[in-house]
Scaffold this active site. Sequence first.
Site, PDB file in Angstrom:
ATOM      1  N   ASN A  60       2.733   1.330  12.290  1.00 34.38           N
ATOM      2  CA  ASN A  60       1.590   2.196  12.579  1.00 34.38           C
ATOM      3  C   ASN A  60       0.843   1.671  13.820  1.00 34.38           C
ATOM      4  OD1 ASN A  60       0.069   0.005  11.763  1.00 34.38           O
ATOM      5  ND2 ASN A  60      -0.378   0.848   9.741  1.00 34.38           N
ATOM      6  N   ASP A 112       7.380   7.694   2.085  1.00 29.94           N
ATOM      7  CA  ASP A 112       6.331   6.745   2.500  1.00 29.94           C
ATOM      8  C   ASP A 112       5.531   7.322   3.666  1.00 29.94           C
ATOM      9  OD1 ASP A 112       5.108   3.985   2.561  1.00 29.94           O
ATOM     10  OD2 ASP A 112       5.949   4.080   4.585  1.00 29.94           O
TER      11      ASP A 112
END
Lengths: 344, 344, 344
Positions: free
Chosen positions: A29, A218
């Site tokens: 991320n 996910d």
Amino acid sequence: KFPTAAVTPSAYITSFLIHCRIMRPDDANIAGNVHGGTILKMIEEAGAIISTRHCNSQSGEHCVAALARVERTDFLSPMCIGEVAHVSAEITYTSKHSVEVQVNVLSENILTGAKRVTNRATLWYVPLSLKNVDKVLEVPPIQYAWKELEEDGKKRYEEQKLERLVTKQRNGDIIFPVFNPEPYTVGYSQSSLIHLVGPSDCTLHGFVHGGVTMKLMDEVAGIVAARHCKTNIVTASVDAINFHEKIKKGCVITISGRMTFTSNKSMEIEVFVDADPFVDEPKERYRAVSAFFTYVSLSKEGKPVPVPQLVETEDEKRRFEDGKGRYLQTKAKRQVQMQPLTQQ
Amino acid sequence: KFPTAAVTPSAYITSFLIHCRIMRPDDANIAGNVHGGTILKMIEEAGAIISTRHCNSQSGEHCVAALARVERTDFLSPMCIGEVAHVSAEITYTSKHSVEVQVNVLSENILTGAKRVTNRATLWYVPLSLKNVDKVLEVPPIQYAWKELEEDGKKRYEEQKLERLVTKQRNGDIIFPVFNPEPYTVGYSQSSLIHLVGPSDCTLHGFVHGGVTMKLMDEVAGIVAARHCKTNIVTASVDAINFHEKIKKGCVITISGRMTFTSNKSMEIEVFVDADPFVDEPKERYRAVSAFFTYVSLSKEGKPVPVPQLVETEDEKRRFEDGKGRYLQTKAKRQVQMQPLTQQ
Amino acid sequence: KFPTAAVTPSAYITSFLIHCRIMRPDDANIAGNVHGGTILKMIEEAGAIISTRHCNSQSGEHCVAALARVERTDFLSPMCIGEVAHVSAEITYTSKHSVEVQVNVLSENILTGAKRVTNRATLWYVPLSLKNVDKVLEVPPIQYAWKELEEDGKKRYEEQKLERLVTKQRNGDIIFPVFNPEPYTVGYSQSSLIHLVGPSDCTLHGFVHGGVTMKLMDEVAGIVAARHCKTNIVTASVDAINFHEKIKKGCVITISGRMTFTSNKSMEIEVFVDADPFVDEPKERYRAVSAFFTYVSLSKEGKPVPVPQLVETEDEKRRFEDGKGRYLQTKAKRQVQMQPLTQQ
């Protein structure tokens, strides 16, 4: 953890496997934390390879090992861009028709040389014939160093078999879009993602790799968590996932997620995978997989921070209570298991 | 924009589609702006899925919807790494053999919750039989909430049909490399890219997805724009693109771009896609697609900055005048369309 | 370097090829330096396309050009994220059954317009029939501008043919994991990576592209180098690589690397690629490729820094001496070749 000198090279090659990979920007991320889904995908790839190799180690009908179940997995420590992931996989139990694989993931900071355990995962595979995908083949038995290892494995086998039967009943829910949702309600953060299953998502049979599905799950769960708490979020754990129904190449899959529970510092997100064999199949859209992901919210310094509480409707309250039950159960289990992990 | 309660779930599933995805570093340039091509690819994926699903919703011969045309698309506001793209697609018109899909893209800053409209696009698809790729099947008609919606759709259908006929004539040019080009001439920034069409670029038929082609076209156009003005550049718009000729798996495609026009703050780049079925086909290299992309140049603070003017030869002057014509026409059209966008 | 006006367009299309691509975050390490493997993969793609196109330029049996050998390649200057790579490929020699391709890679900083030569590579391809992958077809001869060019090419052809025969003998070693290795020993940094060969890794024949293999080899070598010296490392060169054995779709490949030599500022890493056709083949696991990569260690400012010396066992000492031999030989060769590169 590594094989001793007593293990002969050829046995070593089929029953043990090591894999390294550098973590890239796309694996993580914006805060630089590697997605739980990326790690689950690496784990599943290692498991699929070692169990397929084992099931083809005796002459006979050729097969591919298909993922049947992943046991509950905890993410013990975050992994970052630029670190090297070390994945080691070992076959720890074989029943007549299934293989249990234990996978350990370490993350290594190359600049300091420091290594940390990131994950320990247990996966169950079933060998399917290459000629007839509906035919389950027999698994060559492995040798155990101690008799106790076989007995423990058998116990784990029976437990997971039972659980798989139970979860087959659940799975009815559908997530509908909500118009103009209130902040912090379920509708406020629920999200969905579509994916057209391409050839690189699939095994030699033309079915989606379990790891590909888990990575997409996910991804959706992470979007739900981030929309709810508007911070940097990381995967803390995934409940056991059962893969009842295979997903074929050419299907469209819809992965939807919604928040079911918030504790002080964690969020539970339920994720559904629906497969739509919309082109060359007479089959209806069906629920292929579902699972619960737990996320924690982190401050800019990487410390866990409180999560905004979920605002629920009547229906959602029931799901919240169920989620609370799972949360307390896991907490209790974890306290029991705090004794050192020996062979596991 | 979202379906109301009156829509039944099953109708909802075939005629409407929502998709979320987090933007990753590889989706963007170094300044963090998501490539127009990445957005066009997401739009086309959503369009292909919803129209294929719709065309297979009645029993009969199975098919895949192939992209025939994308209407002119404006990029209204930039999208950044870490933001969530929300793509929603809806079927808005069906003729006997084609489907019109409207796609809206919103970008959501997860940390602030702010959402902005990024794009609105209109795509036309044609259902091709899975058994015989040259056979166009019939499209099941949709229901319109008001009669006016159908009439408006029919008008759009007739207009694009006419335009597609016209553009089939153009397409003759080839771009040759220039030795030692002068700064700011066409040869100075012209660029090309080759790509070997692999299985993951293709539909179930083994033909390249329209979105894959558009992403590569935007990549080349971006290189041309950046080489010309040496700043951070972003896609401002794409003229209507017609997909006359399919491109098959195993082809090599060459995507070439050259600058055709500069206004004070924008650049127009013409992009050609040539397919070379160089291995297992008796077919010659052919022009598959061509399009005009418009880029703007941004300062480090993200504000539009002046663009160096294009220096032209005689031949290029003609193309410059053509480009200027398109620029003024678009500018005029935009002023007319400034009334609120209702259905469309 | 570019074709002159005398070259006719059609000849131009088959014998010359230009390609641009922007370097993305996933192409590079955390310091922003593009991986040598990414560049090798681009080079091989260009080589495969131009030689396949050439070998199919005369009517007759269709074929795909398979990579047989890459000559020693030096990375002359680093490439960074956001730069544009320019790849140009040209056929420079044809024997009866093989094609020599020269590829040049330039990196262009778009913001300054500066260009630097990054690589020059020479690759050899062999055309394999599409119908029967074990059948090598004849290569249409190219025209040479001067007679000397043909003679020089013939000399290069004979040299590489000889070298390919020699390396076929080596290739016996296997790398085993070491338990609790001492710092700076071979076992301390050795690493391996597994990869399940998917459809997007493969040619039309279903065999792995040479470029895909080289990219994975560079990835492992980079992990070994970084674990040894714990700094930012970059690929300096790759020794000649011979591709004796093809690797088929569905195989698992294990890529293992170990350090064989350290000089003051460079490290030599040996990389093995083992293919395991573990599912639908009666074939045993076999060594498909092996090669030596040289890396240098860089400071935060991008300057070469000293490398910790390798600590060896008896066996490793022999490999170290071999590595030292190759190092001195290359150093000597480089001093001889310092005369300006004319045609080649």
